[in-house]
Write a protein that holds these residues in place. Structure first.
Motif, PDB file in Angstrom:
ATOM      1  N   GLU A 264      70.371  44.301  39.641  1.00 28.38           N
ATOM      2  CA  GLU A 264      70.159  45.602  40.552  1.00 28.38           C
ATOM      3  C   GLU A 264      70.431  47.410  39.828  1.00 28.38           C
ATOM      4  O   GLU A 264      69.878  47.613  40.035  1.00 28.38           O
ATOM      5  N   GLU A 265      71.036  47.202  39.284  1.00 22.39           N
ATOM      6  CA  GLU A 265      71.805  47.946  38.344  1.00 22.39           C
ATOM      7  C   GLU A 265      70.579  48.376  37.403  1.00 22.39           C
ATOM      8  O   GLU A 265      70.401  49.811  37.569  1.00 22.39           O
ATOM      9  N   SER A 266      70.115  47.949  36.489  1.00 22.55           N
ATOM     10  CA  SER A 266      68.884  47.979  35.799  1.00 22.55           C
ATOM     11  C   SER A 266      68.007  48.185  36.109  1.00 22.55           C
ATOM     12  O   SER A 266      67.100  49.739  36.002  1.00 22.55           O
ATOM     13  N   ARG A 267      66.949  47.804  37.580  1.00 20.02           N
ATOM     14  CA  ARG A 267      66.866  48.304  38.703  1.00 20.02           C
ATOM     15  C   ARG A 267      66.290  49.902  38.919  1.00 20.02           C
ATOM     16  O   ARG A 267      65.298  50.525  39.254  1.00 20.02           O
ATOM     17  N   ALA A 268      67.772  49.950  38.962  1.00 17.60           N
ATOM     18  CA  ALA A 268      68.574  51.381  39.924  1.00 17.60           C
ATOM     19  C   ALA A 268      67.677  52.889  38.478  1.00 17.60           C
ATOM     20  O   ALA A 268      67.163  53.661  38.699  1.00 17.60           O
ATOM     21  N   TRP A 269      68.509  52.010  36.894  1.00 14.78           N
ATOM     22  CA  TRP A 269      68.396  52.831  36.195  1.00 14.78           C
ATOM     23  C   TRP A 269      66.624  53.047  36.292  1.00 14.78           C
ATOM     24  O   TRP A 269      66.122  54.456  35.653  1.00 14.78           O
ATOM     25  N   LEU A 270      66.378  52.104  35.999  1.00 15.59           N
ATOM     26  CA  LEU A 270      64.123  52.230  35.635  1.00 15.59           C
ATOM     27  C   LEU A 270      64.366  53.058  36.587  1.00 15.59           C
ATOM     28  O   LEU A 270      62.552  53.905  36.440  1.00 15.59           O
ATOM     29  N   ALA A 271      63.785  52.942  38.043  1.00 15.64           N
ATOM     30  CA  ALA A 271      63.742  53.899  39.121  1.00 15.64           C
ATOM     31  C   ALA A 271      63.845  54.917  39.438  1.00 15.64           C
ATOM     32  O   ALA A 271      63.453  56.088  39.838  1.00 15.64           O
ATOM     33  N   ALA A 272      64.969  55.570  38.347  1.00 19.11           N
ATOM     34  CA  ALA A 272      65.704  56.864  38.238  1.00 19.11           C
ATOM     35  C   ALA A 272      64.520  58.028  37.524  1.00 19.11           C
ATOM     36  O   ALA A 272      64.678  59.380  37.490  1.00 19.11           O
ATOM     37  N   GLY A 273      64.632  57.345  36.442  1.00 22.18           N
ATOM     38  CA  GLY A 273      63.086  57.998  36.061  1.00 22.18           C
ATOM     39  C   GLY A 273      61.947  57.809  35.765  1.00 22.18           C
ATOM     40  O   GLY A 273      61.156  56.959  37.052  1.00 22.18           O
ATOM     41  N   THR A 274      61.007  57.207  34.601  1.00 19.19           N
ATOM     42  CA  THR A 274      59.413  57.531  34.425  1.00 19.19           C
ATOM     43  C   THR A 274      59.429  56.357  34.217  1.00 19.19           C
ATOM     44  O   THR A 274      59.317  55.770  33.009  1.00 19.19           O
ATOM     45  N   VAL A 275      58.156  55.527  34.886  1.00 16.61           N
ATOM     46  CA  VAL A 275      58.372  54.184  33.539  1.00 16.61           C
ATOM     47  C   VAL A 275      56.381  54.789  33.542  1.00 16.61           C
ATOM     48  O   VAL A 275      55.854  53.951  34.337  1.00 16.61           O
ATOM     49  N   PRO A 276      55.642  55.132  32.387  1.00 15.45           N
ATOM     50  CA  PRO A 276      54.759  55.229  32.119  1.00 15.45           C
ATOM     51  C   PRO A 276      53.840  54.597  31.945  1.00 15.45           C
ATOM     52  O   PRO A 276      53.829  53.206  31.864  1.00 15.45           O
ATOM     53  N   GLY A 277      52.414  54.347  32.490  1.00 15.04           N
ATOM     54  CA  GLY A 277      51.333  53.702  31.894  1.00 15.04           C
ATOM     55  C   GLY A 277      50.379  54.309  32.776  1.00 15.04           C
ATOM     56  O   GLY A 277      50.320  54.035  33.854  1.00 15.04           O
ATOM     57  N   THR A 278      48.554  53.556  32.384  1.00 14.91           N
ATOM     58  CA  THR A 278      47.654  53.385  33.057  1.00 14.91           C
ATOM     59  C   THR A 278      47.427  52.305  33.594  1.00 14.91           C
ATOM     60  O   THR A 278      45.792  52.206  34.376  1.00 14.91           O
ATOM     61  N   THR A 279      47.563  51.583  32.783  1.00 11.08           N
ATOM     62  CA  THR A 279      47.317  49.970  32.795  1.00 11.08           C
ATOM     63  C   THR A 279      49.036  49.668  33.099  1.00 11.08           C
ATOM     64  O   THR A 279      49.518  49.410  32.892  1.00 11.08           O
ATOM     65  N   ALA A 280      48.058  48.141  34.050  1.00 14.38           N
ATOM     66  CA  ALA A 280      49.625  47.066  34.175  1.00 14.38           C
ATOM     67  C   ALA A 280      49.805  46.303  32.820  1.00 14.38           C
ATOM     68  O   ALA A 280      51.727  46.843  33.215  1.00 14.38           O
TER      69      ALA A 280
END
Length: 630
Positions: A264-280
């Protein structure tokens, strides 16, 4: 990063014959429940002249699976496990499963689980029978032990040419019946590991944000990360993670509260920023890269290149790219922490050691320092500033400014009468006799960055001094490197260099003619496996190994110079070389397999920055001159 850190493929740590010395000794098994000792390749099981069997009894009435320790020198063929009432009677089979060697990954060794479904009689004696079929000459053996196993039953070897049929042995074969818990492969013992997977030393990372632990290739087979985390889901269904405050990992039941809290903590950290990419695929790779970069970042700001002994140091170069990738994706605290570590480890003359131990106490050896750090760190500081939250960023910049000043002043003083820096080891970590592009281009980016930062803080004299040095260096590069297509050195004796990409955004504004230099260099360095070599210096060979960082240089450069199709094709190749855990390796060998270590923080950073650029978030390029506050 040390491109000279590892020039040879890692030695296979799991032999196809003999004991896997890197593994801890197995605990003694209970009678009839499977003998886990597997020191020797006891019997060949290759059809039609060879097979093996082990007698066993069970307490229950259901048979769901059996596992055996198998070693195969063959890459194709099948292996069949049967449970027979009568060892020599194929008509007495009560359960049978056939597995494909190619599906297991080809030649390799380890525990193989055969799913079965049969009713058995408690206390009755059965025979676990194993036979393989392949057209190849490589051995296929069932491993076991020659040590006494109290209470165990007889093993049998079928060798028609030697014994004329079945022969009883005092040795015991490694097997489990209805394995559960730690008997399942991937927990204390590895699942069957293809030899090809052992080209890499590491396959992934566990972390509690203080300690880090590598996932070895022999324990990555059949495993996967719980999405958005560094918690590993094992083939048994249980989880492996590094508990908070613990120095070593633990295996727990799925949904263990401690492991779930980390997820849960690492998912919240990712959600606080941007995970880039134009494809899956790009988004998945970016997510994994960000999590791996975070696992490589220590609380004091040291950024490890990777997590294996030759890589467990902090290089200013690797850290600079990680800081930029963190900043660009909204993870300001991590980016600033790296820059703070740079400030603490800067030498009195404004330079940096080639690398430092992770506690910041100094270099681990006498490796020669490298001047390019004086370009990479100011450039990373400028990139951080561009992405930082506006509130308070000037005050935070002032804390870093003494570091920038010392670095830029040393870089400016290093330029000779011709405007070029002296010969220095570059990112290859090899010295050159004359100035190299792997140092000159980063210094240009760093001087322009420092001049702009000085102007923003009202340091006009600094801005003018560094701007003038940048103009001299830019002119010298145009005179000495551009006519050679930005080859590695100004004497033209050391061939092409993937560092040509450092002349492109987001490092430097692309000069006229750079497009052709990028194209021709890429063609010159392209290898049959689809990646590129760092260079083609005739005095030094990289062999058949492609370097994912060097390959990614071109993807980032083309994304920044308005050629997204080229960038996308190169990025696709890099992403195709992720391992089974989705990690990006340092190198790809001649067979096209991940090798050296995975993940590599530098490649992670480059992939994140390229994915950002391809979705339209191209990082800015330091302006050529600036002498006043905006």
């Amino acid at each position: 990063m040390a491109f000279a850190r590892t020039l040879l493929p890692a030695v296979l740590c799991l032999a196809l014959t003999g004991a896997p010395a890197a593994l801890p000794p197995a605990a003694a098994a209970a009678p009839y429940e499977g003998q886990a000792g597997h020191e020797s390749a006891l019997f060949s099981v290759k059809a039609t002249n060879n097979a093996a069997a082990q007698e066993f009894t069970v307490d229950g009435t259901r048979l769901s699976r059996v596992s055996v320790w198998l070693g195969s020198g063959a890459t194709t063929g099948t292996v069949t496990a049967q449970v027979r009432r009568v060892r020599a009677d194929a008509d007495s089979v009560i359960a049978s499963t056939t597995l494909d060697l190619a599906a297991l990954g080809g030649a390799g060794a380890g525990w193989v689980e055969f799913p079965l479904n049969a009713t058995v009689t408690a206390g009755a004696t059965y025979h676990l029978f194993l036979q393989a079929s392949t057209a190849e000459s490589g051995p296929i053996s069932w491993y076991g032990t020659t040590r006494p196993v109290p209470g165990s039953l007889t093993s049998w070897n079928y060798d028609r040419a030697y014994w004329g049929g079945w022969h009883a042995y005092s040795s015991r074969l490694a097997f489990h019946v209805n394995p559960t818990g730690s008997e399942r492969c991937g927990e204390t013992e590895p699942c069957y590991v293809p030899a090809s997977a052992l080209a890499a030393r590491t396959s992934g990372l566990l972390t509690n944000r203080v300690a880090t632990e590598a996932v070895l290739p022999s324990f990555a087979v059949g495993a996967s990360y719980v999405d958005g985390s560094n918690v590993l889901r094992l083939p048994s269904g249980r989880w492996r993670y590094l508990p908070d405050g613990a120095p070593a990992s633990a295996v727990v039941e799925a949904d263990d509260p401690g492991a779930l809290a980390q997820v849960e903590e690492s998912r919240a950290w990712l959600a606080a920023g941007t995970v880039p990419g134009t494809t899956a695929a790009q988004r998945a790779a970016s997510q994994r890269a960000l999590l791996s970069m975070r696992a490589l970042l220590k609380p004091n700001g040291a950024f490890a290149a990777a997590w294996a002994p030759p890589w467990e140091y902090s290089w200013p170069r690797d850290g600079a790219f990680a800081a930029v990738a963190f900043a660009a994706t909204g993870h300001d605290e991590e980016a600033y922490r790296i820059l703070g570590y740079d400030a603490l480890t800067q030498r009195a003359d404004g330079t940096w050691e080639a690398r430092t131990v992770l506690d910041g106490s100094g270099p681990p050896d006498a490796r020669k320092w490298q001047l390019d750090g004086n370009g990479w760190v100011p450039w990373a500081t400028w990139q951080w500033y561009q992405a930082a939250p506006p509130g308070g960023r000037d005050e935070r910049l002032r804390e870093l400014y003494p570091m920038v000043r010392k670095a830029a002043d040393h870089a400016a003083r290093s330029l000779g009468p011709d405007g070029l820096p002296p010969a220095s080891p570059d990112y290859w970590e090899l010295d050159t006799e004359t100035a190299n592009i792997g140092t000159a281009a980063p210094l240009l980016a760093g001087l322009n960055s420092a001049a702009d930062l000085a102007g923003r803080l009202g340091m006009g004299a600094d801005a003018e001094r560094w701007g003038e040095a940048a103009r001299r260096l830019s002119a010298a590069i145009a005179v000495s490197f551009a006519p050679l297509g930005y080859q590695r050195t100004v004497d033209g004796k050391h061939g092409r260099d993937s560092a040509v990409a450092f002349m492109a955004p987001p490092f430097n504004a692309a000069p006229a003619g750079l497009g052709e230099a990028l194209d021709s260099t890429y063609r010159a360095l392209l290898l049959p496996n689809g990646g590129v070599s760092p260079g083609n210096d005739p005095s030094f060979s990289w062999g058949s190994y492609a370097w994912t960082a060097s390959t990614s240089f071109f993807a980032l450069a083309w994304a920044g110079t308005g050629e997204p199709a080229k960038a996308g094709r190169v990025l696709d190749w890099v992403l195709s070389k992720r391992n089974g855990l989705g990690e990006l390796p340092e190198t790809v060998n001649g067979a096209g397999l991940p090798s050296a270590v995975a993940p590599l923080g530098w490649t992670d950073s480059l992939v994140v920055l390229t994915a950002l650029a391809l979705q339209g978030s191209v990082r800015p390029t330091p302006p050529a001159t600036r002498s006043s506050v905006e």
